[in-house]
Design a protein around this motif. Structure first.
Motif, short mmCIF file in Angstrom:
data_model
loop_
_atom_site.label_atom_id
_atom_site.label_comp_id
_atom_site.label_asym_id
_atom_site.label_seq_id
_atom_site.Cartn_x
_atom_site.Cartn_y
_atom_site.Cartn_z
N ARG A 3 0.86 -1.17 0.00
CA ARG A 3 0.00 0.00 0.00
C ARG A 3 0.90 1.22 0.00
N HIS A 54 -4.58 -0.40 8.47
CA HIS A 54 -4.58 -1.46 7.45
C HIS A 54 -4.35 -2.83 8.11
N GLU A 69 -8.47 3.48 2.26
CA GLU A 69 -7.47 4.51 2.56
C GLU A 69 -8.07 5.65 3.40
N HIS A 119 -6.04 6.44 -2.88
CA HIS A 119 -6.00 7.47 -1.84
C HIS A 119 -6.78 8.69 -2.30
#
Lengths: 286, 272
Positions: A3, A54, A69, A119
């Motif tokens: 990520r 996460h 996100e 994001h």
């Protein structure tokens, strides 16, 4: 499954910082150095709570109805808001400012693909932090919301937004916080020399990595052991790896945050004359 | 005089030849515009149902509630076996966000949009297309290509879709109808005034009724809810938790109709 936080950060870092030699902060006053390190540590702290989110979503199978996100940012903000210390309030303000600065430095939203990204835009992430702040306590955080020119109507709806985030997180985390205190988190700081040494040392002594590790250990009941690794990566990033149940923090990211803030300070090469000496300088861009 | 009449006769002939063709094109564009507006209306109703379920069932939302509502609407349109037209509605709804973004942000995005509780229109378009290609890569690959989403992104969208479906299913599972239905949803059409044409179309297609039936067939609502079509003074739709009511504004149908007509079909303002 990485990520990525700042996919293109490193490539641009050299261009952006220009003449500022942030690797050892030579040329800055002691006060300025302290502020640079504080800002970078606080932004790293926010990023680490984001990565912790996460980890929790993955390991606790938390339901995420929208963008994960955004949820991770909300978890980071909410976690810091629950502490309500002068330090945690400052960390939130620094994190919001950090997103504003990266948004400008890397032209977040300039390219069409930014809108398709997982994001939100950096600027949106800054505003969302401030929105939850003022939503949780309008008396304490009205000044910063006004500083960000968030309209009064929106400030009011931020109250409901915070309520929803607070109710939701309490709800989904309830069963995982009951017998907390036994999660295994192993923190490792790998060596980093050369240009990264100053940032690596500053990151370690700031204690933010240990703070987040303690948060996971003390507040959540995770069955499987978690690894926290701080190291050189070749990119300014931080991420959670679900395959190894590992949060990786790259020293390059700390260095990047330091350079980002240093670039906002007055030119260190030719400091303005100060009557009482640099040591008492209250400079800074807040 | 003769020549004049002759000229007139020729013009008349041309007009007669041209008129049916023109009218057919015009009618087609107007019909397409109405389809577009109604597709958006269905998407909008499902989006508001997302808000309603969060509110009425007390579901947890960790990110933006607006994005959660968008994801529910997209999932419903992707998976509604009873509606043959729902995939067309999906493409139109995504295009709606996209063209709305293009027409409203030509001079750059306003600062206040960044702290809005909604994502930017253009982000909403991309998020929808991501879910679509994530769910049905063979069907919506071309749509995603049109949105310039590369192969890696399209592949990652499978996880995004999976996470949204799994999360919604897990949260809604305790509220599934098991034998007896829950509280009722009443559909009400308020006076439409100059928007009568749109009200008739909403009724003819049964958009509010279909939405209400889906909710009642699947989920047990704790309290009665109203779906109301009304004039609001703005092009919008909303769920009011206090009144337990979803309001769909006729003005929104009109706005989406003209968005298609002018910005997508490319009619100029003088066309009428």
């Amino acid at each position: 499954m990485r990520r990525l936080l700042f996919p293109i950060l490193l490539a641009l870092a050299a261009l952006m910082t220009g003449g500022v030699q942030a690797q050892d902060m030579a040329g800055f006053s002691k006060q300025q150095r302290a502020e640079i390190i504080r800002f970078a540590a606080n932004n790293s702290l926010f990023v680490l709570y984001h990565e912790m989110a996460h980890l929790l979503v993955d390991q606790l199978r938390l339901p995420v109805l929208g963008r994960e996100e955004d949820a991770a940012d909300n978890v980071a903000t909410w976690t810091l808001l629950n502490k309500r210390t002068p330090e945690s309030d400052k960390a939130l303000a620094d994190a919001a400012e950090g997103w504003l600065l990266t948004g400008v430095a890397y032209d977040s939203g300039k390219y069409e693909e930014d809108f398709a990204a997982a994001h939100s835009l950096d600027k949106q992430r800054a505003y969302q932090i401030v929105c939850l702040m003022v939503g949780s306590d309008d008396t304490a955080f009205r000044p910063i919301a006004n500083q960000y020119a968030i309209g009064r109507d929106r400030q009011d709806s931020c109250y409901w937004e915070y309520e929803l985030v607070d109710r939701s997180l309490k709800g989904v985390l309830e069963e995982h916080t009951a017998d907390a205190g036994n999660s295994k988190v192993n923190v490792t700081y790998h060596d980093a020399g050369g240009r990264l040494k100053f940032a690596a040392d500053a990151f370690r002594s700031s204690g933010v990595f240990d703070e987040v590790a303690a948060e996971v250990r003390d507040h959540y009941n995770l069955r499987r052991p978690v690894k926290f690794n701080a190291r050189r990566c070749g990119e300014a990033n931080a991420y959670y790896d679900p395959d190894t149940i590992e949060i990786i923090f790259c020293y390059e990211l700390m260095k990047d945050f330091m350079e980002l803030y240093a670039a906002e300070l007055p030119d260190p090469v030719n400091p303005a004359p100060r009557p009482s000496g640099a040591g008492k300088d209250k400079g800074g861009s807040n | 005089m003769i020549s004049l009449r002759k000229t007139a006769a020729v013009s008349l002939c041309l007009a007669l030849l041209a008129a049916p063709a023109m009218a057919q094109d015009e009618n087609q564009v107007l019909a397409d515009s109405m389809d577009f507006a109604m597709h958006d209306a269905l998407y909008t109703m499902y989006h508001e149902v997302g808000h309603m379920l969060v509110g009425e069932l007390g579901l947890p939302v960790l990110g933006k509630e607006e994005d959660a509502a968008d994801s529910l609407a997209t999932i419903w349109l992707l998976t509604d076996e009873t509606d043959d037209d729902s995939w067309n509605a999906l493409i139109d709804a995504a295009d709606g966000w996209y063209f709305n973004a293009v027409s409203s942000t030509g001079s750059g995005v306003e600062d206040f949009s960044y702290y809005d509780d909604h994502s930017l229109d253009i982000q909403r378009a991309y998020a929808m297309v991501c879910m679509m290609v994530g769910a049905q890569p063979d069907v919506f690959g071309e749509t995603a290509d049109n949105y310039d989403m590369d192969a890696d992104q399209q592949e990652a969208c499978a996880d995004t879709y999976e996470q949204a479906v799994t999360s919604w299913d897990a949260l809604l599972e305790p509220h599934l109808v098991d034998g007896e239905q829950g509280a009722e949803i009443e559909v009400i059409y308020d006076d439409a005034g100059e928007y009568e044409e749109f009200a008739e179309e909403l009724k003819a297609r049964g958009i509010l009724e279909h939405t209400a039936k889906l909710v009642m067939d699947w989920y047990v609502l704790p309290e009665n809810v109203t779906f109301r079509a009304a004039q609001c003074g703005e092009a919008n739709a909303y769920f009011s938790p206090g009144d337990r009511e979803i309001t769909y504004c006729y003005e929104l149908a009109e706005q989406m109709f003209y968005l298609y007509l002018y910005d997508i079909a490319g009619w100029s303002d003088t066309a009428e």
